[in-house]
Design a protein around this motif. Structure first.
Motif, short mmCIF file in Angstrom:
data_model
loop_
_atom_site.label_atom_id
_atom_site.label_comp_id
_atom_site.label_asym_id
_atom_site.label_seq_id
_atom_site.Cartn_x
_atom_site.Cartn_y
_atom_site.Cartn_z
N GLY A 228 36.77 52.80 46.36
CA GLY A 228 35.55 52.08 46.70
C GLY A 228 34.78 51.60 45.49
N GLY A 229 35.33 51.81 44.30
CA GLY A 229 34.62 51.45 43.07
C GLY A 229 34.37 49.97 42.91
N LEU A 230 35.34 49.15 43.28
CA LEU A 230 35.17 47.70 43.13
C LEU A 230 34.01 47.21 43.98
CD1 LEU A 230 36.03 44.95 42.07
CD2 LEU A 230 37.76 44.85 43.90
N ALA A 231 33.93 47.63 45.23
CA ALA A 231 32.85 47.20 46.12
C ALA A 231 31.49 47.64 45.57
CB ALA A 231 33.05 47.75 47.52
N ARG A 232 31.43 48.87 45.04
CA ARG A 232 30.15 49.36 44.50
C ARG A 232 29.71 48.57 43.28
NH1 ARG A 232 32.37 54.31 46.16
NH2 ARG A 232 33.27 54.72 44.10
N VAL A 233 30.64 48.28 42.39
CA VAL A 233 30.28 47.53 41.18
C VAL A 233 29.92 46.09 41.53
CG1 VAL A 233 31.10 46.73 38.94
CG2 VAL A 233 31.67 49.03 39.71
N LEU A 234 30.60 45.52 42.51
CA LEU A 234 30.26 44.16 42.95
C LEU A 234 28.85 44.09 43.51
CD1 LEU A 234 33.58 43.05 44.69
CD2 LEU A 234 32.50 41.89 42.76
N SER A 235 28.37 45.18 44.09
CA SER A 235 27.02 45.21 44.68
C SER A 235 25.95 45.60 43.66
CB SER A 235 26.99 46.17 45.87
OG SER A 235 27.15 47.50 45.43
N GLY A 236 26.37 45.79 42.41
CA GLY A 236 25.40 46.16 41.37
C GLY A 236 25.23 47.65 41.21
N GLN A 237 26.04 48.43 41.94
CA GLN A 237 26.01 49.87 41.81
C GLN A 237 27.33 50.33 41.20
OE1 GLN A 237 25.04 51.48 45.68
NE2 GLN A 237 23.03 50.50 45.73
N GLY A 238 27.58 51.61 41.21
CA GLY A 238 28.83 52.11 40.66
C GLY A 238 28.78 52.21 39.15
N VAL A 239 29.77 52.88 38.60
CA VAL A 239 29.83 53.12 37.16
C VAL A 239 30.69 52.06 36.50
CG1 VAL A 239 30.46 54.79 35.37
CG2 VAL A 239 29.58 55.60 37.57
N CYS A 240 30.15 51.42 35.49
CA CYS A 240 30.88 50.36 34.79
C CYS A 240 30.22 50.08 33.45
CB CYS A 240 30.93 49.08 35.63
SG CYS A 240 29.31 48.30 35.88
N THR A 241 30.88 49.28 32.66
CA THR A 241 30.29 48.73 31.44
C THR A 241 30.27 47.22 31.59
OG1 THR A 241 31.14 50.52 30.04
CG2 THR A 241 30.52 48.47 28.94
N VAL A 242 29.13 46.60 31.34
CA VAL A 242 29.01 45.15 31.41
C VAL A 242 28.94 44.59 29.99
CG1 VAL A 242 27.65 43.18 32.21
CG2 VAL A 242 27.84 45.24 33.63
N ILE A 243 29.84 43.67 29.70
CA ILE A 243 29.84 42.98 28.41
C ILE A 243 29.28 41.59 28.66
CG2 ILE A 243 31.25 42.15 26.50
CD1 ILE A 243 33.34 44.31 27.40
N GLY A 244 28.14 41.30 28.04
CA GLY A 244 27.44 40.05 28.30
C GLY A 244 26.22 40.29 29.15
N GLN A 245 25.80 39.27 29.87
CA GLN A 245 24.58 39.32 30.65
C GLN A 245 24.83 39.81 32.07
OE1 GLN A 245 21.40 38.62 29.43
NE2 GLN A 245 20.73 39.46 31.37
N ARG A 246 24.05 40.80 32.51
CA ARG A 246 24.13 41.23 33.91
C ARG A 246 23.50 40.16 34.80
NH1 ARG A 246 24.89 46.84 34.94
NH2 ARG A 246 25.21 48.04 33.03
N PRO A 247 23.96 40.05 36.05
CA PRO A 247 23.31 39.10 36.97
C PRO A 247 21.87 39.51 37.21
CG PRO A 247 24.81 40.54 38.14
CD PRO A 247 25.05 40.78 36.69
N ALA A 248 21.02 38.55 37.55
CA ALA A 248 19.58 38.80 37.70
C ALA A 248 19.28 39.92 38.69
CB ALA A 248 18.87 37.51 38.14
N ALA A 249 20.04 39.96 39.80
CA ALA A 249 19.77 40.98 40.82
C ALA A 249 20.15 42.37 40.35
CB ALA A 249 20.55 40.66 42.09
N ASN A 250 20.89 42.43 39.23
CA ASN A 250 21.36 43.72 38.73
C ASN A 250 20.77 44.04 37.37
OD1 ASN A 250 22.86 46.08 38.76
ND2 ASN A 250 24.66 45.13 37.84
N ALA A 251 19.80 43.26 36.92
CA ALA A 251 19.24 43.46 35.60
C ALA A 251 18.39 44.72 35.58
CB ALA A 251 18.39 42.26 35.19
N ASN A 252 18.45 45.42 34.44
CA ASN A 252 17.63 46.62 34.29
C ASN A 252 16.23 46.26 33.83
OD1 ASN A 252 19.69 48.37 35.02
ND2 ASN A 252 20.56 48.38 32.95
#
Length: 252
Positions: A228-252
């Motif tokens: 279920g990790g892919l679905a969670r990361v696609l929704s802005g949740q889940g554990v991941c590393t983002v290289i570059g800019q996060r989408p606005a809805a997922n910005a910290n």
């Protein structure tokens, strides 16, 4: 297993390219494709498609043949790379079968024309397939030797106008060292493209990272083994590393 979890918010990405290594399909085997592993990865992709995300894939060929390793042992590099490209076609056909068995319409497009078994790579046709809800698997790399499947994934992500390149790996993000060998390795939540290059973090090859930087496409690194990790990361949740800019809805 194939339904999108009801408690997840809507995806923050509309169209993504998922890059996975050939080794990710081996499971506990030493070679080839483990069917149960392929089916599990397919279920992750189905969750993404069910959530409304347009998905395309690039799969490496290292579980069958690794051109760079063969070249290091004396084989002609161009010939070795072409053999590796054929291995990626085999993996693409295997993943297509796994996806279609669970009801996901899939098309394989090869950079090396082989019309008896799959479509040739045509950019506008690939985009149209995704707009219709089909998963497109890009095979045979870029069609040229001396380029990795990482570079092919970056190229296709740019051509398809993807919102992000998702790289499914053996671990849950980018670390300063291999966490399986070094328990003190530092995990990063977010990095800049230049940090990845300057620290030589081995996320993807330099050409792929540079291409993503030039096109401002973030690279999202997560564990392909997390159910279920892919679905969670696609929704802005889940554990991941983002290289570059996060989408606005997922910005910290």
């Amino acid at each position: 297993m194939t339904d999108t979890p009801a408690d997840l918010p809507p995806p923050v990405y509309k169209r993504v390219l998922l890059k996975i290594s050939g080794e990710a399909l081996m499971g506990d085997q030493n070679y080839g494709i483990d069917l149960k592993t392929a089916e599990r990865v397919a279920s992750e992709v189905k969750q993404a498609v069910n959530s409304g995300v347009e998905v395309c894939l690039v799969i490496g060929g290292g579980n069958i043949f690794r051109g760079l390793s063969a070249a290091a042992k004396g084989m002609d590099r161009a010939a070795a790379d072409y053999m590796g490209m054929l291995a990626t076609v085999m993996n693409a056909l295997g993943m297509q079968t796994a996806l279609e068995r669970i009801g996901v319409q899939t098309r394989v497009q090869s950079a090396i024309p082989m019309t008896s078994i799959c479509e040739p790579y045509i950019r506008r046709r690939a985009i149209r397939h995704m707009e219709k809800g089909r998963v497109v698997i890009f095979a045979a790399g870029t069609g040229n030797p001396f380029f990795t499947t990482d570079t092919a994934a970056a190229l296709r992500a740019a051509e398809m106008g993807c919102d992000a390149l998702f790289k499914g790996t053996q671990v849950d993000g980018v670390y300063s060292d291999d966490p399986r060998k070094n328990p003190d390795a530092e995990r990063y939540d977010q990095l800049d493209y230049l940090e990845v290059l300057s620290r030589d973090l081995k996320v993807m090859d330099a050409a792929a990272v540079t291409l993503m930087r030039e096109n401002a496409i973030p690279i999202v690194v997560f564990s392909i083994h997390d159910k279920g990790g892919l679905a969670r990361v696609l929704s802005g949740q889940g554990v991941c590393t983002v290289i570059g800019q996060r989408p606005a809805a997922n910005a910290n």
